[in-house]
Write a protein that holds these residues in place. Structure first.
Motif, PDB file in Angstrom:
ATOM      1  N   PHE A  46       0.634  -1.170  -0.054  1.00  0.00           N
ATOM      2  CA  PHE A  46      -0.154  -0.003   0.084  1.00  0.00           C
ATOM      3  C   PHE A  46       0.776   1.261   0.108  1.00  0.00           C
ATOM      4  CE2 PHE A  46      -2.473  -3.252   1.893  1.00  0.00           C
ATOM      5  CZ  PHE A  46      -3.705  -3.278   0.989  1.00  0.00           C
ATOM      6  N   CYS A  47       1.956   1.349   0.832  1.00  0.00           N
ATOM      7  CA  CYS A  47       2.542   2.608   0.980  1.00  0.00           C
ATOM      8  C   CYS A  47       4.139   2.067   0.678  1.00  0.00           C
ATOM      9  CB  CYS A  47       2.510   3.193   2.438  1.00  0.00           C
ATOM     10  SG  CYS A  47       0.819   3.661   2.887  1.00  0.00           S
ATOM     11  N   GLU A  48       4.660   2.458  -0.631  1.00  0.00           N
ATOM     12  CA  GLU A  48       5.997   2.178  -0.935  1.00  0.00           C
ATOM     13  C   GLU A  48       7.098   2.752  -0.089  1.00  0.00           C
ATOM     14  OE1 GLU A  48       6.111   2.594  -5.054  1.00  0.00           O
ATOM     15  OE2 GLU A  48       5.274   0.398  -5.355  1.00  0.00           O
ATOM     16  N   ASP A  49       6.794   3.917   0.484  1.00  0.00           N
ATOM     17  CA  ASP A  49       7.827   4.813   1.085  1.00  0.00           C
ATOM     18  C   ASP A  49       7.049   5.684   1.938  1.00  0.00           C
ATOM     19  OD1 ASP A  49      10.370   5.546   1.881  1.00  0.00           O
ATOM     20  OD2 ASP A  49      10.065   7.381   0.592  1.00  0.00           O
ATOM     21  N   VAL A  50       7.156   6.025   3.171  1.00  0.00           N
ATOM     22  CA  VAL A  50       6.837   7.226   4.328  1.00  0.00           C
ATOM     23  C   VAL A  50       8.005   7.928   4.689  1.00  0.00           C
ATOM     24  CG1 VAL A  50       5.347   7.339   6.408  1.00  0.00           C
ATOM     25  CG2 VAL A  50       4.857   5.790   4.903  1.00  0.00           C
ATOM     26  N   LYS A  51       7.840   9.058   4.616  1.00  0.00           N
ATOM     27  CA  LYS A  51       9.111  10.021   5.027  1.00  0.00           C
ATOM     28  C   LYS A  51       8.510  11.086   5.892  1.00  0.00           C
ATOM     29  CE  LYS A  51      12.307   9.258   0.962  1.00  0.00           C
ATOM     30  NZ  LYS A  51      13.117   9.932   0.018  1.00  0.00           N
ATOM     31  N   SER A  52       9.279  11.494   6.902  1.00  0.00           N
ATOM     32  CA  SER A  52       8.791  12.546   7.701  1.00  0.00           C
ATOM     33  C   SER A  52       9.976  13.661   7.885  1.00  0.00           C
ATOM     34  CB  SER A  52       8.624  12.028   9.245  1.00  0.00           C
ATOM     35  OG  SER A  52       8.475  12.837  10.118  1.00  0.00           O
TER      36      SER A  52
END
Length: 568
Positions: free
Chosen positions: A115-121
């Motif tokens: 679902f979410c290939e990458d998550v950056k903060s």
């Protein structure tokens, strides 16, 4: 979001869970096992018969039992918030149950690339921006793309502003300021009013854009699974409401890894029925967490026994809104009257399971951030009677403590027909009666658990919640006065809770959460831990990648695409 659990020996536990070969163990009983304390070896608490999927028989059927199937299928609502409902949805709705995140055995979160290939903060000027790259192929079964509209709707439904929406908890969503598209609809830009940690507090579960009104959210899933609003490796093939059976087959629209199994069947069954069903080969696994069940199941031909830790905390679940338990002195007396060790001896008798008294609803004792927050140090009938006496209660003509003509009288609701579970409830009943309380037992079927708990139609139950690896979400769900089901709390504690999500350091944030729990427990006495307990699964020999899995699974299945049968 933590899921409700009973202590029954059959309910499939959600996030926080629980081996031998052939025909069971010797008559001397199961192998001795201890819960792990802080820093302990959690590998001893995992037992899944791990195999590479490519080495398994392709195809085959898996049949499992659940304590209840429905009647409400929305796991984000209070009525649908149960471990059984989550277990049912895992194979067919990764979008709704996993969302952006996967979890390892120790609770470490990583992006769920289905679902979410990458998550950056990124933090700038005290504000947080989270950028999510959504899988291009991700879509619900009805063809609706999983994109910025899904994330925006999830936020709007769960943020807590609309009080008509019956959510369990707003969690970190109340700190989200906006959800917008980035370069395209598959790039989601989330901004917050304050930093949010851990990141997996957001979008662990996604809500279809069509579930966008209080009416649909609250009642639209009553008797209706809405498989078109799901997305997962399996799909619903048939739902028989009368027979309480759900059949699933591989989802031809699924873009991720293909499952090994060709069919999964869930059947609603009372605990006693699952014993004969397993022995007769009608179901392929069942819990053996009570001595009664263990002894009836042991010796079953072609069976493995897989043991581990159940990720559960609870025992004392009080409904402080019921007239009999609105007085905090009564609730405190209940906590004081309980001999937790004696209850555990009844509950774990013959299972060779040892654990010390746990004192947190939010973290397991093996967590490095755990601390014992149980609010009563002196226990027993005399200690409980003293609390009531000091609060103005006195024995009436029948010996029951009362105040202003109102006796301390209530019932413990017991679910299911497992004898050990009933004996556990009876032990608690006697302890409370010894302290001068008039306590009865309200017996209900396992299938009624979701409705009764969700609608708060009980005085007290021996039940609790799943336990996560981080306390940040739980502290709000349990102890925020605007969120917890008892409405207990105060502005000071609420303010402390509101600050927690902005603490980046995991140890510091969890320590602060633990301190909130300690203060809330000592002031309000609404939930208390009697036990964690083992997870013991009797499993059909040859079933691979199934069993106690700690934080990697909410239903003894670490990955629904890899579970299957060994080649014969």
């Amino acid at each position: 979001m933590k899921k409700y659990l009973t202590i029954s020996g059959v309910a499939i536990a959600s996030a926080l869970m629980l081996t031998a070969c052939g025909g069971g163990t010797p008559s001397s009983g199961p192998e001795a096992q201890k819960a792990q304390s802080a820093g302990g070896d959690i590998s001893k608490l995992i037992s899944i018969n791990e195999k590479d999927p490519k080495d398994l028989e392709q195809g085959g059927t898996l049949t499992l039992a659940l304590g209840n199937i429905g009647p409400d299928f929305n796991g984000f609502s209070n009525v649908g918030n149960s471990s059984d409902n989550t277990a049912l949805h895992r194979p067919i709705d990764g979008a709704g149950t996993w969302g952006c995140w996967n979890f390892d055995y120790d609770g470490t979160a990583t992006p769920n690339k289905d679902f979410c290939e990458d998550v950056k903060s990124e933090i700038k000027n005290g504000k947080q921006t989270v950028t999510i790259k959504v899988n291009e192929k991700a879509a619900f079964n009805d063809g609706t793309p999983i994109d910025v509209k899904t994330f925006e709707n999830t936020w709007k439904m769960l943020q807590g502003k609309n009080k008509d929406i019956d959510i369990v908890s707003s969690g970190a969503y109340e700190f989200v300021d906006s959800v917008k598209a980035g370069a395209n609809d598959k790039e989601v830009i989330v901004t917050t009013t304050q930093p949010v940690y851990p990141l997996d507090a957001l979008f662990t579960g996604l809500i279809h854009p069509k579930v966008n009104t209080p009416e649909i959210f609250n009642t639209g899933f009553s008797g209706n699974m809405h498989p078109e609003w799901m997305a997962g490796p399996f799909k619903v093939d048939a739902y028989d409401a009368a027979a309480k059976t759900v059949t699933m087959v591989p989802n031809d629209k699924w873009w991720g890894a293909k499952p090994v199994l060709s069919k999964v069947v869930f059947r609603q069954m009372e605990p006693s029925a699952t014993i004969a069903a397993f022995k007769n080969g009608e179901i392929d696994a069942t819990g053996g967490r009570t001595l009664t069940r263990y002894k009836q199941l042991e010796g079953t031909k072609d069976t493995d026994i897989r043991r581990g830790q159940r990720l559960f905390a609870g025992g004392l679940n009080l409904n402080a809104k019921r007239a009999s338990l609105t007085d905090v002195a009564v609730r405190k007396a209940v906590f004081a009257a309980v001999d937790r060790e004696a209850i555990r001896k009844v509950r774990f008798n013959g299972l060779n399971w040892e654990e010390e008294s746990s004192g947190s609803m939010m973290l397991m004792p093996f967590s490095k951030n755990y601390q014992d927050n149980y609010p009563v140090k002196e226990s027993g009938p005399e200690a409980a009677s003293k609390i009531l006496t000091e609060a103005g209660y006195a024995p009436n003509s029948t010996g029951i403590m009362e105040k202003d003509g109102k006796p301390v009288a209530f019932k413990i609701t017991n679910f299911g027909d497992d004898p050990t579970s009933l004996a556990t409830t009876q032990t608690l009943q006697k302890q409370l009666q010894a302290a001068g309380m008039d306590v009865g037992i309200d017996q209900k079927g396992d299938a009624e658990f979701g409705k009764i708990i969700g609608s708060r139609e009980f005085d007290m139950t021996i039940s609790g919640y799943t336990v996560g690896s981080d306390a940040t979400d739980a502290v709000k769900q349990y102890y925020d006065s605007k969120t917890n089901e008892n409405g207990l709390g105060d502005a000071e504690l609420d303010a402390e809770i509101a600050k927690l999500s902005s603490i980046e350091d995991n140890a510091e944030r969890n320590k602060a959460a633990m301190e909130v729990e300690k203060k809330h427990m000592a002031k309000y006495y609404s939930m208390g831990v009697v036990m964690n307990g083992p997870e013991i699964q009797f499993v059909r020999k040859g079933l691979a990648n199934y069993g106690p899995s700690l934080f990697k699974s909410l239903s003894n299945v670490p990955d629904w695409t890899t579970i299957g049968w060994e080649k014969k």
